[in-house]
Design an enzyme around this catalytic site. Structure first.
Site, short mmCIF file in Angstrom:
data_model
loop_
_atom_site.label_atom_id
_atom_site.label_comp_id
_atom_site.label_asym_id
_atom_site.label_seq_id
_atom_site.Cartn_x
_atom_site.Cartn_y
_atom_site.Cartn_z
N ASP A 12 61.15 15.28 60.34
CA ASP A 12 60.22 14.96 59.25
C ASP A 12 59.49 13.64 59.45
OD1 ASP A 12 61.11 17.30 58.02
OD2 ASP A 12 62.73 16.24 57.00
N LYS A 15 55.24 14.86 62.62
CA LYS A 15 54.77 15.42 63.90
C LYS A 15 53.56 16.32 63.71
CE LYS A 15 58.97 16.94 64.38
NZ LYS A 15 59.78 16.16 63.44
N GLY A 39 59.31 22.11 59.61
CA GLY A 39 58.26 22.21 58.59
C GLY A 39 57.23 21.14 58.88
N HIS A 40 56.16 21.53 59.56
CA HIS A 40 55.16 20.55 59.97
C HIS A 40 53.95 20.62 59.05
CE1 HIS A 40 57.03 20.40 64.26
NE2 HIS A 40 57.85 20.00 63.32
N GLN A 222 62.12 18.95 64.84
CA GLN A 222 63.29 18.13 64.50
C GLN A 222 63.10 16.72 65.08
OE1 GLN A 222 64.24 21.57 65.89
NE2 GLN A 222 63.68 22.00 63.80
#
Ligand code: IMO
Ligand code: MG
Length: 421
Positions: A12, A15, A39-40, A222
């Site tokens: 988080d 990225k 979750g980008h 990650q």
């Protein structure tokens, strides 16, 4: 050359925003590990999208996006994800290539994930319950099901063999909270859609791109502190999140790795369980969570918050061979009169600047330095040199401590809120 962008903390870090920001410089953006646990978040033109498995280059019309062999793919979630942005990029399938060697997350992988977490009681990893761990376990255990298998005549038998093996374990764990019939129907429907995508030998594609002089960006998921080998084991994810993962997650030789961009937040967060030496359980931690809107993009869970950990950051820069640092969410710290950074760890009577082999058992205590805060707002349009003095001092302090230059500073979620030095 393959440049790499990856997270240096517990995920988080931002990225998605930076991969999207850098994409115009690249012909190809490729994911090399992880899966829908990621979750980008990307924001542009007042719109917000969250990507899980699809590379962050998908919104640029001239970029090819590759889901590499090191990724684990849940076909059901993949098409839910695509549905969220298909209006924006209706021709996405022309620019999306999927490795036939990527492993499939089966419905029962998700169920096993839930059953195992459930059985762990207070030792829960805090998994995203997306089936990541069980899928990688089957991969290394040599009975995984891969994307390319969907094209084989005996696919159904392969799937059922895996499913039955998983159900045995679920039964043994006495876990019953699932509706397999419904999940299987969704799974088979999604497989029909998956078959229509461009399923390829992505290692040949990537290596040809390298030969043709194309520019490739490998997008990590990650963070390095969640790496299966070097993270805070066992509270980690199940893949190699570090630069080395690019080689086996895409099938390229180390000599083709170019620049490595390491992303970190100006403070720290973590979702799920496990060691977090600089965690702040008090008011300031609460302030960080609120200011930074620190709630998971994938699961909505509140994130744990704390201060920048230079011991961990130095470690992850070393592991990844970071060339340039990218600092995110500096704007969140505006208005704090003091900012804490962790310089070293104290274990018993000793001080160390190494991350111990097991952070879980070591009982480390963070040793802090207080730095003056800044008022803000920090305005990207003014350029770096005109930013507030104490903020520039913070940047310089980190650069000296890590011995690496901070090349990009992000001051907000939108593309333009970014300063490149
Ligand atoms: P992005 O790419 C933050 C965490 C989970 C859990 C542990 C293992 O958005 O930075 P898993 O589902 O992988 O078996 O969970 O890893 N985790 C993440 N934390 N960001 C992520 O991805 C994460 N992906 C997994 O919360 O603690
Ligand atoms: Mg995330």
């Amino acid at each position: 050359m393959v440049d790499v962008i990856l997270g240096l903390q517990w995920g988080d870090e931002g990225k998605g925003k930076i991969a999207d920001y850098l994409t115009p410089k690249y012909d190809v953006v490729a994911r090399f590990q992880g899966g829908p646990n990621a979750g980008h978040s990307l924001e542009f033109e007042g719109k917000k999208f969250v990507l899980n498995t699809i590379p962050s280059g998908i919104f640029h019309k001239t970029t090819t996006n590759v889901i590499g062999n090191g990724v684990v793919i849940d076909p059901v979630r993949l098409f839910q994800e695509i549905d969220r942005f298909i209006a924006e990029v209706p021709d996405y399938a022309d620019r999306l290539l999927v490795s036939k060697k990527a492993h499939l997350i089966l419905p029962t992988h998700r169920i096993v994930d839930a059953a195992l977490e459930n059985a762990k009681g207070d030792k829960k990893i805090g998994s995203t319950l997306r089936g990541i761990g069980p899928t990688y376990r089957d991969k290394t255990g040599r009975h995984g099901v891969r994307v390319g298998d969907v094209l084989l005549p005996d696919f159904k038998a392969r799937y059922e063999e895996a499913r039955d093996r998983h159900l045995e374990q679920v039964k043994w764990l006495e876990y019953t909270d699932f509706d397999l019939e419904k999940e299987e129907a969704e799974f088979y429907a999604a497989l029909e859609q998956l078959k229509k995508l461009q399923l390829i030998n992505s290692e040949y594609f990537i290596n040809k791109c390298i030969k043709d002089g194309k520019k490739i960006l490998a997008e990590g998921a990650q963070g390095s502190m969640l790496d299966i080998d070097f993270g805070t084991y066992p509270y980690v994810t199940s893949s190699n999140t570090i630069t080395a993962g690019v080689c086996n997650g895409l099938g390229i030789a180390p000599k083709h790795i170019g620049k490595v961009y390491g992303i970190f937040k100006a403070y720290c967060t973590r979702v799920g369980s496990g060691p977090f030496p600089t965690e702040d359980f008090g008011e300031e931690g609460e302030w960080l969570r609120k200011q930074g809107n620190e709630f998971g993009a994938t699961t909505g869970r509140p994130r744990r918050t704390g201060w920048l950990d230079l011991v961990a950051l130095r470690y992850t820069c070393m592991l990844n061979g970071v060339d340039e640092l990218i600092m995110m969410k500096s704007d969140i710290l505006c208005g704090s009169d003091k900012i804490r950074v962790c310089e070293s760890y104290k274990i018993g009577n000793e001080t160390t600047d190494e991350v111990p082999a097991s952070l879980v058992e070591s009982g480390v205590e963070a040793v802090y330095t207080n730095l003056p805060g800044w008022v803000g707002p920090l305005n990207y349009a003014e350029g770096f040199d005109n930013l507030e003095g104490t903020f520039k001092d913070y940047i310089q302090y980190i650069e000296n401590a890590i011995d690496t230059r901070i090349k990009i500073i992000s001051l907000g979620p939108e593309r333009e809120n970014t300063i490149v030095r």
